[in-house]
Design an enzyme around this catalytic site. Structure first.
Site, PDB file in Angstrom:
ATOM      1  CB  CYS A 148      -0.986  -0.119   1.321  1.00 46.87           C
ATOM      2  SG  CYS A 148      -0.227  -0.271   2.750  1.00 46.87           S
ATOM      3  NE  ARG A 206      -3.647   2.575   2.587  1.00 47.26           N
ATOM      4  CZ  ARG A 206      -3.535   3.516   1.513  1.00 47.26           C
ATOM      5  NH1 ARG A 206      -4.847   3.758   0.983  1.00 47.26           N
ATOM      6  NH2 ARG A 206      -2.689   4.160   1.226  1.00 47.26           N
TER       7      ARG A 206
END
Length: 282
Positions: free
Chosen positions: A238, A243
């Site tokens: 990410c 994430r």
């Protein structure tokens, strides 16, 4: 949750409420907003600050295993404790903390399905009292790098056209944005994505109440949508690896993929590197 490959990796809020005083369990809160814990937290929950505690303050890396062991033991967490992680933003940082704990060899780690917001939505109580667990000796192992990808490994992975999952927003993936919308200070010189990466934003893996989607829905997302299959060697990334740790958790434990790594250098590293290729959709 029984349809997941490893349903034991998830507990619900009712389970947590029933184990608040269980001496074999330690509840761990890890939030994007590091001030939330002080506003209120689940009784006996221990705060782990991803920014100031898990990350080395001089080198862009994690604290070493001795420092990790000292940190965790000092919070009253032992090697044999069942750890239940939860946090804000649909457990985004809770999964990140779990990933780090797994790198250092903790065996029994779980996620509270739905995270902090589900606990609130159900009207369950918070406290501002901090737990007073006695310090213990914690022996970390590793780090286990089979779940972590570095930039050279990611470049080799891309060149070999092996599966890459970019979990950022479509705007970040396309190159329209050089940073996550809420984090302009953490941008990169170039926008775009690693060649060959498929875009599956991390938030698509959760239902409106913050719990993980069903196994069938997740298979539709990653297999029908992104072309993955369970035997694939997958690298997820990410912006800084937070994430993508959520997607790593989904692929590894909910769908049972045996070979998934999180490239935590992610776009803040790749987008600023000299001599590596990118792709754009704009």
């Amino acid at each position: 949750m029984a349809e997941y490959t490893h349903p034991e990796m998830l507990v619900d809020t009712e389970w947590v409420a029933a184990h608040l005083d269980d001496p074999t369990v330690r509840i761990v809160e890890s939030d994007e907003d590091i001030l939330l814990y002080d506003v209120g937290h689940i009784a006996n929950a221990i705060k782990v600050d991803w920014q100031s505690e898990l990350q080395d303050q001089v080198v862009r890396d994690y604290v070493n295993k001795d420092a990790f062991g000292k940190l965790i033991g000092g919070k009253g967490i032992g090697n044999d404790h069942t750890l239940v992680f939860y946090g804000d933003r649909n457990n985004w940082w809770a999964c990140y903390a779990l990933w780090v704990f797994k790198m250092y060899g903790h065996q029994d780690c779980r996620i509270m399905n739905g995270g902090r917001q589900k606990w609130i939505d159900e009207g369950r109580p918070f406290t501002t009292d901090r737990p007073n667990h006695a310090a213990v000796t914690y022996t970390a192992s590793g780090p286990g790098l089979s779940i972590r990808a570095f930039r050279e490994e990611t470049l080799e992975h891309s060149n070999a056209r092996k599966p890459l999952i970019d979990v950022r927003s479509p705007g970040e993936y396309s190159g329209e944005l050089t940073h996550m919308a809420d984090y302009p200070q953490e941008g990169a010189l170039r926008g775009g994505h690693i060649p060959g990466a498929k875009n599956v934003p991390w938030g698509q893996a959760v239902a409106p109440d913050g719990t993980f989607k069903s196994a069938d829905e997740l298979k539709g997302l990653y297999e029908d949508g992104a072309g993955l299959s369970s035997g694939d060697e997958v690298v997820a990334y990410c912006r800084i690896g937070e994430r993508s740790s959520h997607t790593w958790f989904v692929l590894t434990y909910l769908l049972g993929y045996p070979n998934v790594r999180n490239y935590d250098g992610s776009w803040t590293e790749w987008g600023n590197l000299v001599g590596v290729p990118i792709e754009k959709d704009v």
